[in-house]
Scaffold this motif. Structure first.
Motif, short mmCIF file in Angstrom:
data_model
loop_
_atom_site.label_atom_id
_atom_site.label_comp_id
_atom_site.label_asym_id
_atom_site.label_seq_id
_atom_site.Cartn_x
_atom_site.Cartn_y
_atom_site.Cartn_z
N ASP A 65 0.84 -1.19 0.00
CA ASP A 65 0.00 0.00 0.00
C ASP A 65 0.87 1.25 0.00
OD1 ASP A 65 -2.31 -1.47 0.09
OD2 ASP A 65 -2.33 -1.56 2.29
N ALA A 66 0.29 2.33 -0.49
CA ALA A 66 1.03 3.59 -0.47
C ALA A 66 0.81 4.26 0.88
CB ALA A 66 0.55 4.48 -1.61
N ALA A 67 1.55 3.80 1.88
CA ALA A 67 1.37 4.34 3.23
C ALA A 67 1.89 5.78 3.32
CB ALA A 67 2.11 3.45 4.22
N PRO A 68 1.17 6.64 4.05
CA PRO A 68 1.57 8.05 4.07
C PRO A 68 2.67 8.37 5.08
CG PRO A 68 -0.41 7.76 5.38
CD PRO A 68 -0.05 6.41 4.83
N ASN A 69 3.06 7.38 5.93
CA ASN A 69 3.96 7.69 7.06
C ASN A 69 5.21 8.49 6.67
OD1 ASN A 69 2.31 5.38 7.23
ND2 ASN A 69 3.23 4.77 9.16
N PRO A 70 6.02 8.01 5.71
CA PRO A 70 7.26 8.74 5.41
C PRO A 70 7.00 10.15 4.88
CG PRO A 70 7.34 6.52 4.49
CD PRO A 70 5.95 6.75 4.92
N SER A 71 6.02 10.29 4.00
CA SER A 71 5.76 11.62 3.43
C SER A 71 5.27 12.58 4.50
CB SER A 71 4.71 11.53 2.32
OG SER A 71 5.09 10.58 1.38
N LEU A 72 4.43 12.05 5.39
CA LEU A 72 3.94 12.89 6.49
C LEU A 72 5.10 13.35 7.38
CD1 LEU A 72 0.63 11.27 7.78
CD2 LEU A 72 0.96 13.67 7.15
N VAL A 127 0.25 14.70 0.10
CA VAL A 127 0.87 13.57 0.79
C VAL A 127 0.50 12.26 0.10
CG1 VAL A 127 0.85 12.22 2.94
CG2 VAL A 127 1.06 14.71 3.02
N ARG A 128 -0.74 12.17 -0.30
CA ARG A 128 -1.20 10.93 -0.95
C ARG A 128 -0.46 10.71 -2.28
NH1 ARG A 128 -6.75 9.55 1.22
NH2 ARG A 128 -7.17 8.47 -0.72
N MET A 129 -0.26 11.80 -3.02
CA MET A 129 0.43 11.67 -4.29
C MET A 129 1.91 11.31 -4.07
SD MET A 129 0.55 14.24 -7.55
CE MET A 129 1.59 15.44 -6.78
N LEU A 130 2.53 11.98 -3.10
CA LEU A 130 3.93 11.68 -2.81
C LEU A 130 4.11 10.22 -2.39
CD1 LEU A 130 5.04 14.82 -0.73
CD2 LEU A 130 5.86 14.16 -3.00
N SER A 131 3.17 9.73 -1.60
CA SER A 131 3.26 8.35 -1.10
C SER A 131 3.10 7.36 -2.24
CB SER A 131 2.20 8.10 -0.03
OG SER A 131 2.28 9.10 0.96
N GLU A 132 2.17 7.67 -3.12
CA GLU A 132 1.97 6.77 -4.26
C GLU A 132 3.20 6.78 -5.17
OE1 GLU A 132 -1.17 6.28 -7.88
OE2 GLU A 132 -1.86 7.43 -6.15
N ALA A 133 3.74 7.96 -5.37
CA ALA A 133 4.94 8.06 -6.23
C ALA A 133 6.11 7.29 -5.61
CB ALA A 133 5.31 9.53 -6.43
N ASP A 134 6.24 7.37 -4.29
CA ASP A 134 7.33 6.62 -3.62
C ASP A 134 7.20 5.13 -3.92
OD1 ASP A 134 8.42 8.87 -2.53
OD2 ASP A 134 7.55 8.61 -0.54
#
Lengths: 805, 345
Positions: A706-713, A739-746
């Motif tokens: 899953d594209a977890a938001p933890n690191p981007s947050l 944040v959601r987009m950054l997490s998905e991109a990661d």
């Protein structure tokens, strides 16, 4: 040192010689490649050159030639040029390439009658940013050098926090670790909120907080005293102050011990960097996309020095390390910083992929441009060069995981990989299986996917290299057994009538129960201990007999420990009574002797052997933690017999048992990463480990995270941004679109890195019926294959294959 | 995973020649040595020479003996804090010996003066890459050889050497220490290597081949070879025996490079044997393989063996000690091999 005669050569002579060298080694010259030539040339007004280098684009080659241009055309002394790499292995590759190219270049120059002075490439400063910060501070910062400051690894840092954190970091540490809104950001996405409950988890949590605070908040917010975003969103109002206090106490502790961790080292370097401004003329940064904010601050601070040049190389699509604090924002920010500082900036691109076949390049491009990466990446046009081979089409193998594993193992076996080659025989192609997680821990859902792959490969006699397996401290590992034996030495668990009505129960000195402990053979410690060491001891002894009667396979070891304990006690008593000799045996010395018992010496060249070695290294981390104190663990074992007949051990040994036991119990321990074991083995590697590597054949699996938001947050909140989020079941949840987009991109970058490692053959593996974590097929990959016809695989019809043609 | 085989001249080639077994467990399997017996003294000596040279370069005058003492005392603390400790001697003894060797009777040794004044480079790092056949080198396609030349000197006030290396077999690179005097000429470029051993070391032929290989690599880099190589035995009490000059020519340089390449191959053979069965790699000096078991531990290796974590089940060391324990009244198990002896680590 004076007498070296330097003769710089002209730009045109340089490029003529470069082409001659490149052609002599079968590579294309730079003459027809304006982009590469422009990158290699250090132009008069160059201050910052950013190179956007796609996968397989030959960035190492251009870095090497640009360094040589700086040395032999610009005449810059090599000790004034610094090349930072992401890993020690990458540094080795660059060093070797520099030596090769430099020697060939000098030979070619002499053949043309050009008297080029030795560029002294051995004086170049090549290494990871941590090693370079350490060496520059050691060279030019007297206080740092005279304190004997020693850079410690992550394991030693964890041990130190666990051992000394309570008194060194005090109450602010407790407040921070109990702040659920803060701590949830640092949990693994699959953790349900229990972390950090145990001793080592707490230490890991504190180090993670310190790392993010030092590497993100300090460079971005300290000067403006912008509060941490967590404080703004969730409070309490003194959260930022507590983090500042925590960092100050940690720093004070490290100074006192003459040690320094990676994060603090960078902060210290940034504070002292002005001292080195006159020492460095050109800084090269490789893998710039994985720069964290404090590293970015260090790299751009060189620009304040007047003339220092910066060459930053990277690929925004290959940024993988946000979970360790890097921020892709730094990559995009460079141009803006230059513009703000009035420093000239040049952007160049390397867009040809020389590594992979045409079809693999087409596949990876199709992936990149059909996912969120298309919207967040810098513009680029990645392609295979003219003349590249078409190659076999990338494929998707689907079926039951057991069938897929069998198919993969059969294919690899047929390739001849995974075996020690016969002298003079053919060299097998390189093969790697890349997974998001290579953990081999057995969970509620049965075997881990990586363990299934290992078993399938080993059943065919193939050697497997999977260091990040999280099982190095499994019960049957020498790591656990050796701890169990040391625990038995110091605190043997016995059975005694300490139960209700005199029932026989297990007792040991550190059981944290005064009554039970009074029956133990050792005198109890004066402080509370983690019970983990005793659990290891009991598990080991009960797995091989009973506490009273060990099985023959471990009986010699148990008997030996009993004997050595007696010898030590007798020797200490004799010394007290005036004997001339003192015992000299240390913990490490005892372990060396244990390793000569058949149980360990017969390990063969297997993972067990490396786990024995791992234990000696973990022991060193324990010893190092007390190196500057007066009670070093590398001193002799000196237990004494008390008047009541019980054996008394100094507190440091109890402390050792407590920490070491908790370390093995609380940490999913990996094996050591050692090249000798990797050679001729099939690499079972994580996507992150595969960064910077390439293989002839690559299998990619477990793509469904899953594209977890933890690191981007974390990045945003520690940068002072008040991003709204809530904590649900121990995990942070946010609706913030950025944040959601950054997490998905990661997440998509991880897949992109994995698929671009392949040179000749790329295979995605998947079991549609598998419900284990991460086992879903990544949506981007699924989309690329879903329109392709699936057919039964020849020879194994239970597996379906689809090809990307 | 890497295509590069990194080989350090001292850490790999020479260590492997001293004892392939010990080298394999430490380098191949990554066992941490439990006793840090690495040369504190050697590090102090190299630091002293580096510091004295830098001091002269920066100020134009030589350091005084008391200044060197302060500097070494400070550096000793740094090494101690970093876990590098003296094996047996006390701090005072160690520092006194180094200072006395460099400043006998509190005056700078004339050789040291000549070195410092003629120093071109201190700690000149040698790196050389050779392409190799992956099938001969366990899949590695390149060998990166690394080493450090302690000093490159261009003679100002030329020295005279009382001892020179006399080649007895140039092809097999064998020779012996000769007493023929050799006078250097002003302007001669020389490569120097400091050795912490005495001048009678059994490893001198290896040291000679090492330093001549460095000279060959130096030539590849600079275009010209050095005039000669010099080994400086700093702990040799007899002044006349401290220096050993080795004259070089192109044929010798080439032969030493070939010899080194051969050593890398032998090292890889050990790697292959170790991968097949770690216990199959025998202990003891590689050069003495023709000797019977128990006769492969020269005196200098004995110091390493007695602190080796693998000594308890080393057939070579056991046999070696057994030869010395034949007399009546000796213990059956030598204390070095007695797993129950707590008076030794």
């Amino acid at each position: 040192m004076g007498a070296v005669v330097t003769e710089n050569i002209s730009t045109s002579d340089f490029f003529e010689l470069v082409d001659e060298v490149l052609v002599s080694i079968g590579r294309a010259g730079l003459e027809a490649d304006e982009a590469r030539r422009s990158i290699v040339e250090v132009q008069a007004n160059d201050r910052v050159l950013q190179i956007l280098a796609g996968p397989g684009s030959g960035k190492t080659e251009v870095i090497v030639w640009r360094v040589l241009f700086e040395l032999v055309v610009c005449g810059t002394p090599s000790s004034r040029v610094m090349v930072t790499t992401f890993t020690r292995k990458a540094a080795l590759e660059i060093e070797a390439r520099l030596v090769e190219r430099s020697d060939l270049f000098l030979t070619a120059a002499r053949a043309h009658g050009l008297n080029v002075a030795d560029p002294l490439i051995h004086d170049l400063r090549v290494g990871t940013i941590h090693s370079l910060c350490d060496s520059l501070l050691g060279e030019f910062d007297t206080a740092y050098m005279e304190a004997g400051t020693e850079l410690m690894d992550e394991m030693e840092a964890v041990v130190r926090v666990a051992r000394d954190g309570r008194w060194a970091l005090r109450n602010c540490a407790d407040r921070l670790v109990s702040n659920e809104a803060l701590v949830s950001l640092f949990r693994a996405p699959w953790d349900d909120g229990r972390w950090p409950s145990r001793m080592m988890e707490r230490a890991e949590c504190l180090l993670a907080l310190l790392g993010q605070h030092i590497e993100t908040w300090i460079p971005r917010c300290a000067a403006t005293t912008t509060p941490n975003g967590v404080q703004v969103v969730h409070g309490p109002p003194d959260l930022t102050a507590d983090l500042i206090k925590l960092e100050a106490r940690w720093s004070e502790y490290l100074d006192d011990k003459g040690a320094i961790d990676f994060a603090t080292l960078q902060k210290r370097f940034l504070e002292r960097q002005h001292l080195f401004f006159d020492e460095i003329d050109h800084v090269f940064v490789d893998e710039f996309q994985d720069t964290n904010p404090i590293q970015f601050a260090i790299h751009t601070k060189w620009l304040e020095s007047g003339g220092t040049r910066l060459t930053a190389v990277g690929d925004d699509d290959q940024s993988l390390y946000r979970f360790r604090g890097s921020d892709i924002g730094c990559f995009a920010e460079l141009e803006g910083v230059c513009s703000k500082q009035g420093v000239s900036f040049r952007l160049e691109k390397l867009e040809h992929n020389y590594r992979s076949t045409k079809t693999i390049v087409a596949f990876s491009e199709a992936y990149r441009t059909s996912t969120v990466l298309q919207h967040v990446s810098m513009p680029k046009n990645l392609r295979a060069p003219n003349g590249a081979a078409d190659g076999s089409p990338p494929r998707l193998l689907e079926g039951l995981w057991s069938d897929v594993c069998a198919q993969v193992a059969d294919e690899i076996d047929a390739l001849g990989a995974g075996r020690i080659p016969q002298p003079g025989g053919p060299v097998a192609p390189s093969v790697a299986i890349l997974l998001f997680s290579t953990s081999e821990r057995t969970g509620r859902n049965g075997n881990a996917a990586a363990l299934d792959l290992r078993v399938a490969l080993e059943e065919r006699g193939l050697r497997v290299y999977n260091p990040r397996n999280k099982t190095a401290a499994a019960p049957d590992s020498p790591v656990s057994e050796l701890l169990a034996l040391l625990s038995y030495l110091i605190d043997p668990v016995t059975r005694a009538p300490a139960g209700a009505n005199g029932r026989m129960i297990e007792v040991w000195a550190s059981c944290n129960n005064e009554f039970k402990a009074s029956f133990a053979l050792s005198a109890p410690p004066t402080f509370g201990l983690s019970p983990a060491h005793a659990a290891f001891q009991k598990r080991f002894r009960k797995a091989h007999g009973t506490l009273d009667t060990p099985d023959p396979d471990i009986a010699p070891l148990i008997s030996y420990i009993d004997d050595i304990r007696k010898q030590l006690v007798d020797a200490s008593a004799a010394k007290k009574n005036g004997a001339r000799r003192s015992p000299r045996l240390t913990l490490a010395g005892l372990v060396a002797r244990l390793l000569t018992f058949d149980r360990y010496r017969d390990a063969g060249f297997t993972r067990e052997l490396f786990r024995e070695a791992l234990f000696t290294r973990l022991l060193e981390a324990q010893v190092a933690a007390t190196r500057l104190t007066n009670s070093s663990l590398d001193g002799p074992l000196e237990p004494e017999r008390r008047a009541d007949g019980r054996i008394e051990w100094p507190g440091k040994f109890w402390n050792f048992l407590s920490i070491f036991g908790a370390l093995l119990d609380n940490t999913a321990l990996d094996d050591i990463e050692v090249d000798s074991f990797a050679t001729n083995a099939i690499g079972l590697l994580t996507f992150h480990q595969a960064k910077g590597l390439e293989f002839d054949h690559v299998y990619v699996g477990l793509t469904g995270r899953d594209a977890a938001p933890n690191p981007s947050l974390r990045t945003k909140l520690f940068s002072g941004e008040a991003v709204p989020y809530v904590v649900d079941a121990g995990q942070p949840v946010t609706r913030d679109p950025d944040v959601r987009m950054l997490s998905e991109a990661d997440r998509e970058r991880e897949i992109y890195v994995a698929v671009t490692r392949a040179k000749e053959r790329l295979t995605v593996i998947h079991d549609p019926s598998d419900t284990r974590p991460l086992s879903e097929l990544n949506e981007g990959l699924e989309n690329l294959f879903k329109t392709r016809p699936q057919q039964r695989l020849k020879g194994r019809p239970t597996v379906q294959v689809a090809e990307f043609k | 995973m890497s295509e590069i085989l990194e080989v350090s001249y001292t850490g790999d080639i020479l260590a492997h020649r001293r004892c392939p077994r010990s080298w394999s467990f430490e380098k191949q399997a990554q066992f941490h040595p439990y006793e840090q017996v690495q040369a504190m003294e050697g590090r102090l000596l190299h630091h002293a020479m580096e510091w004295l040279s830098r001091r002269y370069r920066e100020t134009g005058s030589h350091a005084r003996v008391d200044e060197l003492e302060d500097q070494l005392a400070s550096y000793f603390r740094v090494l101690w804090a970093r876990g590098i400790k003296t094996a047996f001697a006390s701090k005072k003894d160690t520092l006194d010996r180094i200072v006395a060797n460099l400043f006998p009777a509190r005056k700078m040794h004339p050789t040291v003066t000549a070195l410092i004044e003629g120093a071109q480079h201190t700690e000149y790092e040698i790196r050389n890459v050779r392409k190799v056949l992956p099938s001969d080198f366990a899949g590695k396609s390149r060998v990166l050889l690394t080493g450090i030349v302690d000093l490159v000197v261009q003679q100002q006030n030329a020295l005279t050497y009382d001892r020179t290396w006399a080649w007895t077999d140039r092809k097999r690179l064998e020779g012996k220490v000769g007493t023929k005097q050799k006078a250097a000429k002003p302007g001669d470029v020389e490569i120097w290597d400091y050795k912490g051993t005495r001048s009678g070391s059994v490893y001198i032929p290896d040291y000679v081949r090492q330093v001549v290989t460095y000279a060959a690599i130096y030539k590849e880099r600079m275009g010209e070879p050095p005039r000669r190589c010099v080994l400086f035995f700093v702990n040799e009490p007899i002044r006349e025996e401290q220096l050993l000059a080795v004259e070089v020519d192109d044929a010798l340089l080439a032969a030493c490079v070939d010899w080194t390449q051969e050593q890398v191959k032998r090292l890889q053979q050990t790697v292959v044997a170790f991968e097949s069965d770690p216990l199959a790699v025998e202990g003891g000096d590689l050069r003495m393989r023709a000797n019977a078991v128990g006769l492969r531990v020269p005196v200098e290796l004995r110091q390493q063996c007695t602190a080796c974590g693998r000594r308890f089940d080393c057939d070579e060391y056991r046999a070696h000690l057994a030869k010395g324990a034949k007399g009546s009244g000796r213990r059956k198990v030598h204390p070095d091999l007695d797993r129950l002896d707590v008076f030794k680590n």
